[in-house]
Design an enzyme around this catalytic site. Structure first.
Site: not given
Ligand SMILES: NC(=O)c1ccc[n+]([C@@H]2O[C@H](COP(=O)([O-])OP(=O)(O)OC[C@H]3O[C@@H](n4cnc5c(N)ncnc54)[C@H](O)[C@@H]3O)[C@@H](O)[C@H]2O)c1
Length: 344
Positions: A14, A114, A143-144
């Site tokens: 994201i 999340g 969420s998405c």
């Molecule tokens: N993946 C999806 O399809 C999707 C869709 C909608 C919403 N979300 C939500 O978006 C959020 C992120 O999901 P994602 O899939 O992008 O996760 P991801 O695991 O792809 O990315 C998260 C990133 O955050 C980094 N990170 C870890 N701890 C950290 C900290 N303390 N400070 C800053 N960065 C840190 C990690 O190294 C990683 O690069 C979640 O809340 C998830 O529920 C995800």
């Protein structure tokens, strides 16, 4: 024009897309991104010549960053101090911990789906409750699935008035490259009602919603079927007319070759969209059917990019940039190129 200074915490699925989306907004400036590990996304950032400055949430892996020659511009605190708004897209639950830093510097932040709802002042959607987010400190995005679902239900609600929806979510189980989810070949049912239906009721309390979710071992998009019941009968033509005008809904058809989620992913790549992303949901014209007084339809949710427009609406709300949803969403849409296909 004074630009809104934005930072992104968590440069994952994201976060990368949020950063790209903010850069396209002419009234915003991306100051940098925060992460803590040299992930593939960070390595790609380096190989692209560091278009965004990188700040570290933790210096535990500093040596590894040095060895890989990835330049670090400072700590998370350094970036947060300089920003007007932080978009927190760290893994679910970590945002609540990062909030301490936003509170320390009295900064605004927008969290992703999340996190628990309690992390924010308002559970937010750019179309359905923009005004509730005005000038608040903390928002949490839907969420998405919920983001795309609410786009379509709000669209019908504004056109004809909706009192009840029932949904089935066919949910992609992982994002591309998520090896940690395993190599699977099974469907899995969640306990009903699904959180997306409950979330919809939190944001649109005048609508009664319920739903079932089925996890599927695919990675390119969820599909949701929706049965929407209006205050009065909704016919197919009314529904199609309302959906067709919505800049974040792309009407597609099976006869044109849009057979399912994979056709849309391929089309996004053919359009040249970065990473094959789509900000818009797709709605199959051929799926709209009447059932008694209700209307049923199917939408595709491109999970990796769908929340980006509504998150940017959130920046507009917390900063009070536009006073209502119509003005705010039209700015976001313009800068992201959303709805271009409507006039073509
Ligand atoms: N993946 C999806 O399809 C999707 C869709 C909608 C919403 N979300 C939500 O978006 C959020 C992120 O999901 P994602 O899939 O992008 O996760 P991801 O695991 O792809 O990315 C998260 C990133 O955050 C980094 N990170 C870890 N701890 C950290 C900290 N303390 N400070 C800053 N960065 C840190 C990690 O190294 C990683 O690069 C979640 O809340 C998830 O529920 C995800």
């Amino acid at each position: 024009m004074k630009k809104i200074k934005v930072g992104v915490a968590g440069y994952g699925v994201i976060g990368q897309r949020l950063a790209d989306g903010v850069v396209l907004q002419e009234d915003m400036e991306l100051l940098g991104v925060i992460d803590l590990a040299p992930t593939l996304a960070i390595r790609a950032l380096k190989e692209k010549g560091m278009p965004y400055k990188l700040y570290l949430a933790s210096f535990e892996k500093e040596e590894e960053f040095k060895r890989l020659g990835i330049p670090i511009s400072g700590s998370m605190d350094d970036l947060v101090k300089e920003c007007d708004v932080i978009l927190d897209s760290s893994p679910g639950g970590i945002g609540a911990r990062n909030k301490e830093i936003y509170l320390k510097y009295n900064k605004k932040a927008i969290f992703q789906g999340g996190e628990k709802n309690s992390v924010a002042d308002v559970f937010f959607h750019g179309y359905a409750n923009y005004e509730r987010g005005l000038n608040k400190q903390f928002l949490k995005l839907t969420s998405c699935n919920t983001t795309g679902l609410i786009r379509s239900v709000d669209c019908l609600d504004k056109a004809v008035g909706i009192e009840r929806v029932a949904i089935t979510i066919i949910r992609r189980v992982a994002d591309p490259g998520d090896y940690h989810r395993g190599l699977t070949n099974a469907l899995q049912i969640d306990k009903a009602p699904s959180h997306q239906a409950l979330d919809l009721m939190t944001i649109m309390p005048h609508i009664d919603a319920t739903g079932i979710l089925v996890h599927t071992p695919i990675t390119h998009g969820h599909i949701i079927t929706v049965v929407a019941s209006g205050l009065k009968k909704i016919n197919k033509e009314q529904a199609l007319e309302a959906f067709s005008k919505h800049p974040r809904i792309r009407i597609v058809s099976i006869k044109d070759g849009f057979l399912g989620n994979a056709s849309l992913f391929r089309y996004a790549r053919d359009l040249g969209n970065p990473r094959g992303d789509m900000y818009e949901i797709a709605l199959w014209e051929d799926s709209i059917v009447e059932s008694g007084d209700s209307i049923m339809y199917a939408i595709n949710i491109p999970q990796e990019a769908v929340t980006i427009p509504e998150t940017i609406d959130g920046i507009r709300a917390v900063m009070g940039l536009q006073k209502n949803s119509a003005e705010a969403t039209s700015k976001t849409n313009k800068y992201l190129g959303l709805g271009k296909w409507i006039s073509q």
